[in-house]
Design a protein around this motif. Structure first.
Motif, mmCIF file in Angstrom:
data_model
loop_
_atom_site.group_PDB
_atom_site.id
_atom_site.type_symbol
_atom_site.label_atom_id
_atom_site.label_comp_id
_atom_site.label_asym_id
_atom_site.label_seq_id
_atom_site.Cartn_x
_atom_site.Cartn_y
_atom_site.Cartn_z
ATOM 1 N N UNK A 12 -6.227 -5.832 -7.912
ATOM 2 C CA UNK A 12 -5.452 -6.212 -6.734
ATOM 3 C C UNK A 12 -5.730 -5.320 -5.535
ATOM 4 N N UNK A 13 -6.332 -4.157 -5.784
ATOM 5 C CA UNK A 13 -6.631 -3.222 -4.708
ATOM 6 C C UNK A 13 -7.588 -3.805 -3.677
ATOM 7 N N UNK A 14 -8.456 -4.729 -4.114
ATOM 8 C CA UNK A 14 -9.351 -5.390 -3.146
ATOM 9 C C UNK A 14 -9.087 -6.892 -3.042
ATOM 10 N N UNK A 15 -8.509 -7.486 -4.085
ATOM 11 C CA UNK A 15 -8.271 -8.932 -4.039
ATOM 12 C C UNK A 15 -7.209 -9.303 -3.002
ATOM 13 N N UNK A 16 -6.280 -8.401 -2.738
ATOM 14 C CA UNK A 16 -5.255 -8.652 -1.704
ATOM 15 C C UNK A 16 -5.911 -8.856 -0.339
ATOM 16 N N UNK A 25 0.813 -1.222 0.000
ATOM 17 C CA UNK A 25 0.000 0.000 0.000
ATOM 18 C C UNK A 25 0.845 1.271 0.000
ATOM 19 N N UNK A 26 2.038 1.203 0.561
ATOM 20 C CA UNK A 26 2.834 2.427 0.733
ATOM 21 C C UNK A 26 4.085 2.471 -0.142
ATOM 22 N N UNK A 27 4.488 1.348 -0.704
ATOM 23 C CA UNK A 27 5.650 1.327 -1.601
ATOM 24 C C UNK A 27 5.322 0.482 -2.822
ATOM 25 N N UNK A 28 6.183 0.526 -3.810
ATOM 26 C CA UNK A 28 6.034 -0.338 -4.975
ATOM 27 C C UNK A 28 4.722 -0.154 -5.701
ATOM 28 N N UNK A 29 3.852 -1.149 -5.615
ATOM 29 C CA UNK A 29 2.587 -1.140 -6.352
ATOM 30 C C UNK A 29 1.616 -0.061 -5.870
#
Length: 429
Positions: A124-128, A111-115
């Motif tokens: 992926x925003x909700x599937x994670x 959430x805070x780095x990378x993706x």
């Protein structure tokens, strides 16, 4: 007992502070629209229903400020999934208070780095979050043998499958856990209903998918995009002579035109641009989208009936590519297999990491058979989930971080679990 409770309260407070700090950071970041984002916002037929429906609800509530709503809800739902997962691990004393804080930080990294998944308009925003909740329930069932955990997992898994179908491998994992526990407890007959529900879950989610497309797009079909993904690697490793595999004139023309364009554009295994990508696997991974949406899509649409609507073309293209995939793959299986294996190794993060995850998996299973300890059950299950995810993604996609990050925390958790176990044994002695 009071000391343990005090430490748990302190760790919960610390996790809450970490969540709050991360939330402020996420709100300060811009919302990112990717090429796929429009398909979800506009409910294109090639997108599965879960995420588009989620976005439609957010848009109807927040109106023109929907982006703030998307980011906030995606992040808060992520915090819920992370906290739920950690609570399950602490419930069974898999990790202690200190390592639960460490794990919370690790799980927040996407959430805070990378993706930066909370700020993305992608599945992926909700599937994670959905994935973490399901894994927590699988762990709880494996350790407690309470079948309610698997029953409650069913609707959540259905939501996950209509959001990202790559998680279909969770069904055989769930069945494996169920058969193992039933074998140990000699209660297989009692679990027949649950077994039947998991076996038929793909049919139920397919019905939901088809019903959605019928209601929104007027066609009772599964999301028509699987064939395009599956045929990309067979096309990449194909030869011009493979045109003889197809008797249908449309299929033959599609193959010949596509193969010609791939070779001319240096996007075929026999003729690829080595200036940026030194080997075929790296080229395939780096140019997957260009291969799929370039020659394959362009030539596929070109040979279809011109009177078809855009949605009907997607359906017809999916049917044609799905039919052509098997003979093309079998004819070039040796080359396909080599690229698939190297694609999977890339998904693990390299050969060394693949060996490490395999070692964790086999060692956990070995120790589980010897000692039947909860920590080894958890590590065996999690490493198995990681391996299964990479292997299935590598079949039909390029195994890039977007599809494999769901289990990046497994190695950290392995370290936390082993340290917690060592500390526990030291305390007991």
């Amino acid at each position: 007992m009071k000391t343990v409770k005090w430490f748990q309260q302190k760790s919960n407070l610390t996790i809450g502070i970490v969540f709050l700090a991360a939330f402020i950071w996420v709100l300060l970041q811009p919302v990112v629209h990717y090429p796929d984002s429009a398909g979800y916002l506009e409910m294109h037929i090639i997108r599965t229903p879960g995420y588009p429906l989620f976005l439609q609800i957010i848009q109807s509530v927040f109106g023109e400020h929907y982006e703030i709503g998307i980011v906030s809800i995606q992040f808060l739902f992520g915090c819920f999934g992370i906290y739920y997962f950690i609570q399950k691990l602490r419930l069974y004393k898999i990790i202690n208070g200190f390592f639960s804080i460490c794990l919370a930080i690790v799980l927040l990294l996407p959430y805070v780095t990378g993706l930066k998944i909370a700020n993305n308009i992608l599945t992926e925003s909700i599937s994670y979050s959905l994935y973490l909740i399901i894994v927590a329930k699988f762990i709880s069932f494996f350790l407690s043998k309470n079948t309610k955990e698997l029953y409650f997992s069913l609707p959540i898994l259905a939501l996950l499958l209509i959001t990202r179908y790559q998680f279909i491998y969770l069904i055989p994992i769930a069945l494996g856990l169920l058969f193992w526990v039933s074998y140990v407890q000699k209660t297989l007959k009692k679990q027949l209903l649950l077994i039947a529900l998991y076996i038929t879950l793909p049919l139920m989610t397919s019905l939901i998918d088809r019903t959605y497309h019928k209601a929104v797009h007027g066609h009772f079909v599964s999301t028509p995009w699987t064939g395009m993904n599956m045929i990309t690697l067979p096309f990449f490793v194909s030869d011009a002579e493979d045109a003889t595999l197809f008797d249908d004139s449309t299929e033959k023309k599609f193959f010949q035109n596509t193969h010609h364009d791939l070779v001319a554009s240096q996007m075929n295994i026999n003729n690829f641009d080595t200036t940026v990508f030194p080997n075929p696997t790296q080229f395939y991974i780096g140019r997957f989208a260009d291969i799929t949406m370039g020659p394959i899509y362009k030539n596929g649409v070109a040979v279809l009936d011109k009177t078809l609507s855009e949605n009907e073309k997607f359906i017809a293209l999916d049917q044609m590519t799905s039919k052509m995939t098997k003979p093309l793959l079998l004819e070039n299986f040796s080359k396909w297999k080599r690229i698939y294996i190297k694609n999977a190794i890339h998904g693990f993060g390299g050969f060394k990491y693949m060996l490490l995850y395999l070692l964790i998996s086999f060692y956990s299973i070995y120790m589980l058979l010897k000692r039947n300890e909860n920590s080894y059950k958890v590590l065996g299950l999690l490493s198995g989930l990681l391996i299964a995810n990479v292997l299935i993604v590598a079949i039909g996609m390029h195994a890039v971080v977007r599809f494999t990050f769901y289990n990046d925390w497994v190695l950290f958790l392995t370290i936390f679990v082993l340290l917690t176990s060592l500390n526990k044994k030291r305390y007991e002695s």
